[in-house]
Scaffold this active site. Structure first.
Site, short mmCIF file in Angstrom:
data_model
loop_
_atom_site.label_atom_id
_atom_site.label_comp_id
_atom_site.label_asym_id
_atom_site.label_seq_id
_atom_site.Cartn_x
_atom_site.Cartn_y
_atom_site.Cartn_z
N GLY A 183 -6.29 -4.78 69.59
CA GLY A 183 -6.14 -3.51 68.88
C GLY A 183 -5.42 -3.70 67.56
N HIS A 444 17.04 5.93 37.94
CA HIS A 444 16.60 4.61 37.50
C HIS A 444 17.73 3.61 37.69
CE1 HIS A 444 14.64 1.54 35.05
NE2 HIS A 444 15.81 1.37 34.44
#
Length: 465
Positions: A183, A444
């Protein structure tokens, strides 16, 4: 035993159940919760939390191995790295233990009575609980079914011995040399990647022709690239047939009819989860079903008055935070508040390497719904913080209506991007437009700047790409 009566009975103390009980207790609702194991359910004990602990340990170990091999651009060196998996598992168990004790403490703080045992309905208002000291009968005005889900077992690969579920994988005390994963959904890839980083030779077998079918190919490409870099063999369009006669290999058949023998010390079966709809007396009730799940309305009501259902037993997406939101809502409804359920802003997170986040509509889903859309995408390779963290793979993508710029969906793939999922969900929940995202000042240097830049790109004036 003396019969217990209450206004609200919750069956199952997983994320949906315990949150429902805590919130109900806070609101002054006389509440009882029944759990046959530890509080926290699959997520806290054998799912979300322990798997993320092992993933983190594997990430750190892989970085150390890279340093020892001289594959570190920052100049950090290490010698002879090793991992004691038994100690790692003990560390993981310590985390889950602290959290389960914390949940039990929160339930008690909220005034919730905890009954340990297996609950079974006698009728729509009465439940009998098998406890260590005998049968406890509980009568309640309202009942919440929060029985969760269990791993799906394949008939040709029943659990036991070499064949394990995710629960077994999170209890290993030695790193297997060879692991076959059946899977290629999120559970298989999360654990497969983790063991590959621990030094296991991993082979993934998937019947479909792609990995992570719930996400679009653009989002899954970086994950496929990382799997290849770690030496993980991925066999797509391949069906498992069972084990070899000597039990040393997994037998599979490719789409072209070629038989494959995959040597494996362990076979991890991760083909999905099924709702737990048996074993608690459903046959005594008249509950409508939606396929294999309990049918509920927008307020989590079942077809029987006074009976609610939350979490995995009610359908996809099978996510802990969905269950928590449902449980909180039901508690407030029982207390007399007006609430309803809207699943548009549920974030889906895949903790692979790199991680994937998706909230709302993908571009294909938006187009299929007849929407004219704008798409903005910003790569982490142009983000300064991502560069300093050596995590440049991936991007953030924003999908919005072309006419009024209402944000319909946000997706992203990148290292640590799960931490941006709340911002993505908030934007959808609050009805943000592209101008709202672009006009919000993002700190930032942070990876979150990619979010604003993606919105700017959709508006036609990205600043840094």
């Amino acid at each position: 035993m003396k019969e217990i009566t209450c206004k609200l009975l919750v069956i199952g103390a997983g994320p949906g159940g315990y949150v429902c009980a805590i919130r109900a207790g806070q609101l002054g609702v006389d509440t009882v919760i029944v759990e046959m194991a530890k509080p926290g359910g699959t997520c806290l004990n054998i799912g979300c939390i322990p798997s993320k602990a092992i993933i983190h340990a594997a990430d750190d170990f892989a970085k150390t191995v890279a340093m020892a091999a001289g594959k570190n651009a920052m100049g950090i060196k290490a010698d002879n790295p090793a991992i004691d998996l038994a100690k790692t598992m003990a560390w993981k168990d310590g985390i889950t233990g602290r959290l389960t004790l914390g949940v039990a403490g929160l339930l008690k703080k909220a005034g919730v009575k905890i009954v340990v045992g297996r609950a079974k309905f006698r009728d729509g208002k009465t439940v009998a609980v098998e406890t260590e000291t005998g049968e406890q009968v509980i009568r309640a005005e309202n009942i919440v079914i929060a029985t969760g889900s269990a791993p799906v077992e394949l008939p040709m690969l029943p659990f036991g011995g070499k064949v394990i579920s995710s629960t077994g994988a999170l209890s290993l005390t030695e790193v297997p040399q060879k692991l076959a994963v059946v899977g290629a959904g999120y559970i298989g890839l999360e654990l497969g990647l983790a063991f590959a980083k621990l030094g296991t030779k991993v082979t993934i077998v998937e019947a479909l022709d792609r990995i992570l079918p719930l996400y679009d190919t653009q989002l899954t490409q970086p994950v496929a690239k990382r799997l290849a870099a770690l030496g993980v063999e991925v066999l797509l369009g391949t069906k498992v047939k069972g084990m070899s006669s000597n039990g040393e290999a997994l037998l599979a058949e490719t789409g072209s009819g070629e038989e494959r023998r995959i040597a494996a010390d362990r076979i991890l079966v991760t083909v999905g989860r099924k709702p737990v709809t048996e074993g608690w007396g459903r046959e005594e009730l008249e509950l409508d079903m939606d396929g294999r799940f309990l049918r509920i309305d927008e307020q989590c009501r079942t077809s029987m008055r006074g009976i609610y259902a939350v979490g995995d037993v009610t359908g996809e997406p099978m996510l802990a935070h969905r269950a928590m939101a449902q449980g909180e809502m039901v508690a407030e409804i029982v207390s007399g508040k007006r609430r309803s359920w809207d699943k548009r802003a549920i974030p889906a997170v895949c903790f692979t390497d790199p991680e994937i986040v998706s909230v709302g509509m993908s571009p294909d889903e938006a187009r299929a719904a007849g929407r004219e859309i704008k798409i903005g995408q910003f790569p982490f390779s142009a983000n300064g913080r991502a560069m300093t963290l050596s995590t440049e793979e991936g991007f953030v993508r924003v999908v919005a209506r072309a006419d009024n710029h209402l944000v319909l969906g946000i997706q992203g793939v990148g290292v640590g991007i799960s931490e941006l999922s709340a911002a993505f969900s908030l934007a959808i929940e609050m009805g943000a437009r592209l101008e709202d995202l672009a006009g919000t000042i993002h700190a930032h240097p942070t990876q979150s700047e990619a979010f604003a830049e993606a919105a700017l790109k959709a508006l036609g004036h990205a600043l840094h790409v």
